[in-house]
Scaffold this motif. Structure first.
Motif, PDB file in Angstrom:
ATOM      1  N   MET A 179       0.823  -1.204   0.000  1.00  0.00           N
ATOM      2  CA  MET A 179       0.000   0.000   0.000  1.00  0.00           C
ATOM      3  C   MET A 179       0.862   1.262   0.000  1.00  0.00           C
ATOM      4  O   MET A 179       0.530   2.250  -0.655  1.00  0.00           O
ATOM      5  CB  MET A 179      -0.950   0.010   1.204  1.00  0.00           C
TER       6      MET A 179
ATOM      7  N   GLY B  30       1.149   6.610  -7.040  1.00  0.00           N
ATOM      8  CA  GLY B  30       0.015   7.419  -7.480  1.00  0.00           C
ATOM      9  C   GLY B  30       0.202   8.895  -7.176  1.00  0.00           C
ATOM     10  O   GLY B  30      -0.097   9.760  -8.009  1.00  0.00           O
ATOM     11  N   THR B  31       0.717   9.172  -6.000  1.00  0.00           N
ATOM     12  CA  THR B  31       0.924  10.563  -5.600  1.00  0.00           C
ATOM     13  C   THR B  31       2.014  11.215  -6.446  1.00  0.00           C
ATOM     14  O   THR B  31       1.869  12.361  -6.896  1.00  0.00           O
ATOM     15  CB  THR B  31       1.290  10.631  -4.109  1.00  0.00           C
TER      16      THR B  31
ATOM     17  N   TYR C 189       0.384   3.992  -3.008  1.00  0.00           N
ATOM     18  CA  TYR C 189       0.045   5.404  -2.799  1.00  0.00           C
ATOM     19  C   TYR C 189       1.189   6.328  -3.191  1.00  0.00           C
ATOM     20  O   TYR C 189       0.953   7.419  -3.722  1.00  0.00           O
ATOM     21  CB  TYR C 189      -0.375   5.654  -1.345  1.00  0.00           C
TER      22      TYR C 189
END
Length: 78
Positions: free
Chosen positions: A23, A30-31, A27
């Motif tokens: 995770m 994606g960020t 994230y």
């Protein structure tokens, strides 16, 4: 019974640590992708995301090492 329960708990904990690591990667990717759209203004944010992800990975690595130490202590105490 107790040994079986301990092994199940260890396996569950390892799975949770692996999931948490995945995770963090998800994230962070994606960020960083989103901040790339900001152009040069997004570079400091991307560096911050990298630093935060590395800190999270260090923490998860330490938790994993602690789990290994507990497993070793438990197996040698029997």
């Amino acid at each position: 019974m107790e040994v079986s329960h301990h092994k199940e708990l260890t396996l569950l904990t390892r799975a949770q640590l692996d999931f948490a690591s995945a995770m963090v990667d998800f994230y962070a990717r994606g960020t960083k992708f989103w901040f790339q759209f900001w152009g040069p203004l997004g570079n400091p944010a991307i560096e911050a995301v990298d630093a935060a992800a590395e800190a999270q990975h260090d923490y998860l690595r330490k938790l994993s090492e602690t789990l290994e130490e507990i497993e070793t202590q438990t197996s040698t105490s029997r």
